[in-house]
Design a protein around this motif. Structure first.
Motif, PDB file in Angstrom:
ATOM      1  N   GLN A 195      -5.104  -1.835  -9.203  1.00 18.08           N
ATOM      2  CA  GLN A 195      -6.467  -2.790 -10.234  1.00 18.08           C
ATOM      3  C   GLN A 195      -7.425  -2.789 -10.191  1.00 18.08           C
ATOM      4  N   LEU A 196      -7.839  -3.068  -8.926  1.00 18.64           N
ATOM      5  CA  LEU A 196      -9.241  -3.403  -8.183  1.00 18.64           C
ATOM      6  C   LEU A 196     -10.204  -1.761  -8.739  1.00 18.64           C
ATOM      7  N   ALA A 197      -9.029  -1.036  -7.491  1.00 19.12           N
ATOM      8  CA  ALA A 197      -9.719   0.230  -7.664  1.00 19.12           C
ATOM      9  C   ALA A 197     -10.409   0.570  -9.214  1.00 19.12           C
ATOM     10  N   HIS A 198      -9.224   1.013  -9.714  1.00 15.91           N
ATOM     11  CA  HIS A 198      -9.413   1.227 -11.362  1.00 15.91           C
ATOM     12  C   HIS A 198     -10.720   0.052 -12.342  1.00 15.91           C
ATOM     13  N   ALA A 199     -10.781  -0.659 -11.493  1.00 15.91           N
ATOM     14  CA  ALA A 199     -11.367  -1.796 -12.104  1.00 15.91           C
ATOM     15  C   ALA A 199     -13.211  -1.219 -11.751  1.00 15.91           C
ATOM     16  N   GLU A 206     -13.456   3.394  -3.833  1.00 14.18           N
ATOM     17  CA  GLU A 206     -13.263   4.903  -3.227  1.00 14.18           C
ATOM     18  C   GLU A 206     -11.763   5.291  -3.927  1.00 14.18           C
ATOM     19  N   VAL A 207     -10.681   4.472  -4.278  1.00 14.47           N
ATOM     20  CA  VAL A 207      -9.084   4.754  -3.847  1.00 14.47           C
ATOM     21  C   VAL A 207      -8.716   5.838  -5.648  1.00 14.47           C
ATOM     22  N   ALA A 208      -9.579   5.023  -6.522  1.00 19.13           N
ATOM     23  CA  ALA A 208      -9.304   5.287  -7.579  1.00 19.13           C
ATOM     24  C   ALA A 208      -9.408   7.190  -7.718  1.00 19.13           C
ATOM     25  N   HIS A 209     -10.107   7.961  -6.772  1.00 23.46           N
ATOM     26  CA  HIS A 209     -10.708   9.207  -6.307  1.00 23.46           C
ATOM     27  C   HIS A 209     -10.175  10.084  -5.601  1.00 23.46           C
ATOM     28  N   ILE A 210      -9.002   9.339  -5.077  1.00 20.90           N
ATOM     29  CA  ILE A 210      -8.127  10.307  -3.738  1.00 20.90           C
ATOM     30  C   ILE A 210      -6.993  10.977  -4.796  1.00 20.90           C
ATOM     31  N   GLU A 211      -6.677  12.334  -4.695  1.00 23.61           N
ATOM     32  CA  GLU A 211      -6.136  13.158  -5.541  1.00 23.61           C
ATOM     33  C   GLU A 211      -4.458  12.655  -4.927  1.00 23.61           C
ATOM     34  N   HIS A 212      -4.196  12.590  -4.229  1.00 24.00           N
ATOM     35  CA  HIS A 212      -3.237  12.652  -3.328  1.00 24.00           C
ATOM     36  C   HIS A 212      -2.932  11.156  -2.591  1.00 24.00           C
ATOM     37  N   LEU A 213      -1.967  10.518  -3.355  1.00 20.77           N
ATOM     38  CA  LEU A 213      -2.590   8.800  -2.786  1.00 20.77           C
ATOM     39  C   LEU A 213      -0.913   8.380  -2.273  1.00 20.77           C
ATOM     40  N   ASP A 214      -0.206   7.647  -1.493  1.00 25.09           N
ATOM     41  CA  ASP A 214       0.999   7.140  -1.531  1.00 25.09           C
ATOM     42  C   ASP A 214       0.553   5.671  -1.519  1.00 25.09           C
ATOM     43  N   ILE A 215       1.321   4.493  -1.870  1.00 21.83           N
ATOM     44  CA  ILE A 215       0.825   2.618  -1.630  1.00 21.83           C
ATOM     45  C   ILE A 215       2.850   1.535  -0.939  1.00 21.83           C
ATOM     46  N   LEU A 216       2.312   2.255   0.167  1.00 14.66           N
ATOM     47  CA  LEU A 216       3.391   0.903   0.658  1.00 14.66           C
ATOM     48  C   LEU A 216       3.185  -0.060   1.272  1.00 14.66           C
ATOM     49  N   ASP A 217       4.223  -1.778   0.706  1.00 18.29           N
ATOM     50  CA  ASP A 217       3.461  -2.633   0.387  1.00 18.29           C
ATOM     51  C   ASP A 217       4.152  -2.955   1.483  1.00 18.29           C
ATOM     52  N   LEU A 218       3.634  -3.680   2.879  1.00 20.24           N
ATOM     53  CA  LEU A 218       4.233  -4.474   3.817  1.00 20.24           C
ATOM     54  C   LEU A 218       4.190  -5.568   4.189  1.00 20.24           C
ATOM     55  N   PRO A 219       4.281  -6.578   3.786  1.00 18.67           N
ATOM     56  CA  PRO A 219       4.025  -7.598   3.093  1.00 18.67           C
ATOM     57  C   PRO A 219       3.267  -9.304   4.904  1.00 18.67           C
ATOM     58  N   THR A 220       2.266  -9.012   5.336  1.00 15.60           N
ATOM     59  CA  THR A 220       2.061 -10.386   5.941  1.00 15.60           C
ATOM     60  C   THR A 220       0.470 -10.386   6.200  1.00 15.60           C
ATOM     61  N   GLY A 221       0.020 -10.757   6.943  1.00 17.57           N
ATOM     62  CA  GLY A 221      -1.294 -11.111   7.403  1.00 17.57           C
ATOM     63  C   GLY A 221      -2.106  -9.548   7.378  1.00 17.57           C
ATOM     64  N   HIS A 222      -3.623 -10.360   7.453  1.00 19.46           N
ATOM     65  CA  HIS A 222      -4.235  -8.580   7.809  1.00 19.46           C
ATOM     66  C   HIS A 222      -4.224  -8.034   9.739  1.00 19.46           C
TER      67      HIS A 222
END
Length: 244
Positions: A195-199, A206-222
């Motif tokens: 959402q932030l990328a497309h906004a 820059e994320v919005a311009h990646i042509e081959h993108l895979d997203i994985l959530d790994l909930p935890t801290g930084h």
């Protein structure tokens, strides 16, 4: 350590204040699965370097490329480059200058920078020490870190060189956006990052311009290399094995 000659080399680079030591537990898990993995300490983050505070982003990018050469990385045998947090600046330079050397880019609670990005253009000091834990907690999530993790962080952290913080990231090569990419989202969910990328958010645009993108959530801290090292290693292994 037993390794497989068929798997790509995995290169781990940690963010601000951290050296190769930050990946110790993750490396143990990767090695146990016979993966060719190594971690780097970037120029400026070696406490024994007398010129440490003068190191630049260009020095750090050059060090990553030098490590690739030593490890036999080539256009025919590209690497998996894993960048955590503030390592996104030198990693973005490497990605721009030599995208052919990267089979897959893996960003750990981080992401690629847009050209012209600067961490702190007006930073006035020679170096930035690790802030107090209270201040750090106000800047990034410490979820999942034990008292021992925080004590080790404080005892081993090296101040970040001022030139690294002030230098803008200059990018020119569109091919960087064609490299297959995995975002491992920890302190911010992947849906929010998109959402932030497309906004057009400066940190994620820059994320919005990646042509081959895979997203994985790994909930935890930084700092998932300490809070969820086994799960992080498994996620990196899964990303390294992807071919799509």
């Amino acid at each position: 350590m037993t390794t497989s000659t068929n798997c790509p080399t995995i290169i781990l680079v940690a963010g601000h204040w951290l050296g190769a030591w930050a990946w110790d537990e993750v490396l143990e898990h990767l090695w146990s699965h016979h993966l060719r993995a190594t971690a780097l300490t970037l120029p400026g983050l070696d406490p024994d370097d007398p010129d440490r505070a003068a190191r630049t982003l260009d020095d750090q990018a050059a060090a990553i490329l030098d490590a690739m050469a030593r490890l036999g990385v080539s256009e025919d045998q590209p690497a998996i480059l894993v960048a955590h947090s503030g390592a996104n600046a030198p990693a973005s330079l490497v990605l721009d200058r030599h995208p052919e050397l990267i089979q897959r880019m893996v960003w750990v609670d981080s992401g690629p920078l847009a050209t012209g990005s600067t961490f702190a253009p007006d930073f006035p000091l020679a170096e930035l020490p690790l802030p107090s834990i209270d201040v750090l907690a106000s800047q990034a999530s410490l979820e999942g870190l034990s008292a021992g993790d925080l004590e080790r962080f404080q005892s081993k952290a090296v101040p970040e060189p001022g030139p690294v913080l002030r230098q803008p990231v200059e990018l020119t090569n569109y091919a960087r956006r064609t490299v297959r990419t995995t975002l491992l989202c920890c302190s911010i969910p992947g849906t929010t990052v998109l959402q932030l990328a497309h906004a057009g958010h400066a940190m994620f645009a820059e994320v919005a311009h990646i042509e081959h993108l895979d997203i994985l959530d790994l909930p935890t801290g930084h700092w998932p290399m300490w809070s969820r090292p086994r799960d992080l290693a498994q996620a990196i292994q899964a990303a390294a094995s992807r071919t799509d």
